[in-house]
Scaffold this active site. Structure first.
Site, PDB file in Angstrom:
ATOM      1  N   GLY A 163      -8.337  -2.632   6.057  1.00  9.76           N
ATOM      2  CA  GLY A 163      -8.459  -2.331   7.480  1.00  9.76           C
ATOM      3  C   GLY A 163      -7.642  -3.222   8.408  1.00  9.76           C
ATOM      4  O   GLY A 163      -7.644  -3.020   9.618  1.00  9.76           O
ATOM      5  N   ASN A 223      -8.065  -2.338  -5.101  1.00 13.03           N
ATOM      6  CA  ASN A 223      -8.492  -3.724  -4.953  1.00 13.03           C
ATOM      7  C   ASN A 223      -8.314  -4.403  -6.297  1.00 13.03           C
ATOM      8  O   ASN A 223      -9.015  -4.082  -7.259  1.00 13.03           O
ATOM      9  CB  ASN A 223      -9.951  -3.808  -4.505  1.00 13.03           C
ATOM     10  CG  ASN A 223     -10.137  -3.209  -3.130  1.00 13.03           C
ATOM     11  OD1 ASN A 223      -9.399  -3.512  -2.205  1.00 13.03           O
ATOM     12  ND2 ASN A 223     -11.098  -2.342  -2.984  1.00 13.03           N
ATOM     13  N   LYS A 273       0.820  -1.222   0.000  1.00 16.47           N
ATOM     14  CA  LYS A 273       0.000   0.000   0.000  1.00 16.47           C
ATOM     15  C   LYS A 273       0.851   1.267   0.000  1.00 16.47           C
ATOM     16  O   LYS A 273       0.408   2.309  -0.492  1.00 16.47           O
ATOM     17  CB  LYS A 273      -0.941   0.004   1.206  1.00 16.47           C
ATOM     18  CG  LYS A 273      -1.766  -1.269   1.384  1.00 16.47           C
ATOM     19  CD  LYS A 273      -2.631  -1.578   0.183  1.00 16.47           C
ATOM     20  CE  LYS A 273      -3.183  -3.005   0.232  1.00 16.47           C
ATOM     21  NZ  LYS A 273      -3.816  -3.426  -1.014  1.00 16.47           N
ATOM     22  N   ARG A 296      -9.121  -7.041  -7.930  1.00 14.90           N
ATOM     23  CA  ARG A 296     -10.003  -8.202  -8.121  1.00 14.90           C
ATOM     24  C   ARG A 296     -11.388  -7.691  -8.517  1.00 14.90           C
ATOM     25  O   ARG A 296     -11.652  -6.493  -8.451  1.00 14.90           O
ATOM     26  CB  ARG A 296     -10.143  -8.968  -6.797  1.00 14.90           C
ATOM     27  CG  ARG A 296     -10.746  -8.085  -5.706  1.00 14.90           C
ATOM     28  CD  ARG A 296     -11.118  -8.819  -4.442  1.00 14.90           C
ATOM     29  NE  ARG A 296     -11.853  -7.957  -3.534  1.00 14.90           N
ATOM     30  CZ  ARG A 296     -11.333  -7.098  -2.676  1.00 14.90           C
ATOM     31  NH1 ARG A 296     -10.020  -6.975  -2.587  1.00 14.90           N
ATOM     32  NH2 ARG A 296     -12.098  -6.349  -1.908  1.00 14.90           N
TER      33      ARG A 296
END
Ligand code: MV4
Length: 497
Positions: free
Chosen positions: A215, A340, A166, A342
């Protein structure tokens, strides 16, 4: 254990035989053609020599069924894998073949790369669709697929690897001129650097695991002491969870909105966005309700955010379907947080408002087809809302409620879409995610969509298991939801059962 596992089980390799049907003649328009495919575009069901003939679905439940449907709509055979816990699931019968890949625990079945590759080999598939969760964002799995000359229906492993970090994703975003939350330029080298940065940007700060996401491995720090303890805790947690203890810092935003942008990119350098989804209604990082378009998002902000998402995925060398997550503050300033890599649970919301079948498009671009539409071909049509129905008791801390479904009477009628693998008599296994259905409403305006959703939730009758349906009935009547002013603090403020 491989896929030869249970070779003598007569149920193991039972299928319905070859898919009989894609003998449709070319140039017959499909639903959806009306909105996005240009007049001169050969968007047909014609059998393409380069299209896959058979795909393995490395997932279960509603998303396995969703991919089976996309395959069959494209005239592709669908082979589905299953664990012992899923062996009697009715959706398996809709595949052309089913292959058992191991016992109930996911680590011994849906996460077991060797078993899935063996199943792919056995069924002689050309591609694997990973769905969401499980192996879908595992770059090692994508790499193994490539080594085995099986197409992974998802981004290239290099892009997945870079965006999976990230802190790296933040750097790519910045290089593409995409705003990020004020924070560290890289992962944190030592506590002193973290303290210096925290004082520069001001407390509170959020410590995030570089390998985390969704998260996991986050810590809020509001002073020097909690920063030092938070750093140690976050590093430890990240080391244990991801075997990578590196962390980075961001300024902590209080109750932002969570809005994500859907993108599609092909292997030829084309990338488009398919607008945004508002996903703020979540509990412990599990989304409950998603909708498109995001209510009260000014059109110029939408445009800026969607264009930023396209620039970002292009800078990352991304291909296939993906989502750029943003936080949006009270003044509608947006900040990229993560990608993300996917197809997501909530993708049908976007399918309803754009008319694009995202799973079909995933398969097409993985087969090397160029995108069949330009950005200007994609337009927003009305409003869509999705309620995730989980086998959980919302009145008992969302305790999982697996077991036998004795009644399953589903809603229907105008404006309703239900994506579910469940039937009356189905037993929800205790081993996996508790999602049992995604209920969607789609109408030309948000108030009409809300009315359809309320009506559909009233029609839905489930017995034998507890579900989140009663919670959704309440949310659809909650004033801030009706007004469209929710943020990520919604459930904590509102749901005090
Ligand atoms: C944040 C944040 C506030 N400030 N980053 C949680 C999931 C992960 N994708 C990022 N998350 C957050 N990052 C900064 N700098 C608040 C959250 C957050 C959140 C984000 C999206 C949806 C729900 C959330 C619930 C709590 C916290």
């Amino acid at each position: 254990m491989g896929v030869g596992w249970k070779r003598n089980d007569p149920r193991t390799f039972v299928g319905r035989g070859a898919n009989p049907g894609h003998g449709s003649s070319p140039n017959i328009a499909k639903p959806g053609d009306f909105s996005i495919y240009g007049k001169n575009n050969q968007a047909t069901n014609a059998i393409d020599a380069n299209m896959f003939r058979r795909i393995l679905i490395a997932n279960r439940g509603e998303i396995a069924l969703r991919v089976i449907r996309a395959c069959h709509d494209l005239g592709i055979e669908a082979v589905v894998v299953y664990s012992e816990a899923d062996r009697d699931a009715p959706y398996l019968e809709l595949a052309d073949r089913k292959i058992c890949i191991g016992p109930a625990p996911a680590v011994e079945s849906y996460l077991k790369i060797a078993n899935i590759i063996s199943a792919a080999e056995l069924a002689d598939v050309e591609a694997i669709h990973p769905g969401y969760g499980f192996l879908s964002e595992n770059p090692h799995f994508a790499e193994v697929c490539r080594e085995c000359k099986i197409e992974f229906i998802g981004p290239p492993q290099e892009a997945m690897r870079r965006l999976g970090n990230k802190s790296e994703a933040r750097k790519i975003a910045q290089s593409a001129g995409v705003p990020v939350v004020p924070g560290s330029e890289d992962v944190i080298k030592d506590d002193e650097e973290a303290l210096r940065l925290a004082h520069e940007m001001g407390f509170p700060v959020l410590i995030k695991a570089a390998a985390g996401g969704g998260g996991r491995g986050m810590r809020i720090a509001s002073n020097d002491i909690s920063l030092r303890t938070g750093l140690n805790a976050a590093r430890q947690e990240a080391e244990n969870a991801f075997k990578d203890g590196s962390v980075y810092l961001e300024k902590y935003l209080e109750n932002p909105r969570h809005i994500e942008v859907q993108i599609l990119a092909d292997q030829h350098g084309n990338a488009v966005h398919l607008f945004e989804r508002e996903c703020s209604i979540q509990r412990r990082h599990q989304k409950l309700v998603e909708e498109a378009p995001a209510p009260r998002l000014p059109p110029d902000v939408r445009e800026q955010m969607c264009q930023a998402a396209v620039r970002l995925v292009q800078a990352a060398g991304y291909q296939n379907a993906g989502t750029c997550e943003f936080l949006v503050d009270k003044d509608n300033r947006f900040y990229f947080i993560e990608v993300n890599a996917r197809i997501q649970v909530e993708h049908p919301v976007t399918e309803l408002v754009t008319g694009v079948d995202l799973v079909q498009e995933q398969i097409r671009v993985a087969a090397g087809e160029p995108l069949r539409f330009k950005q200007t071909d994609i337009t927003l049509h009305g409003s869509a809302i999705e309620c995730r129905i989980n086998a959980e008791d919302p009145y008992a801390g969302f305790r999982p409620s697996p077991g036998l479904v004795t009644r399953w009477d589903v809603p229907g009628g105008p404006g309703v879409r239900l994506d579910s693998h469940v039937t009356a008599g189905y037993r929800v296994p205790p081993n996996y995610d508790s999602l049992v259905a995604k209920l969607l409403a789609h109408r030309s305006s948000r108030p009409e969509t809300l009315a359809v959703m309320r009506r559909a939730l009233k029609e839905f009758r489930v017995e034998g298991i507890k579900t989140t349906i009663p919670l959704h009935r309440e949310i659809m009547n909650q004033s801030s939801f009706i007004e469209g002013t929710v943020d990520t603090g919604f459930i904590e403020r509102y749901w005090k059962h």
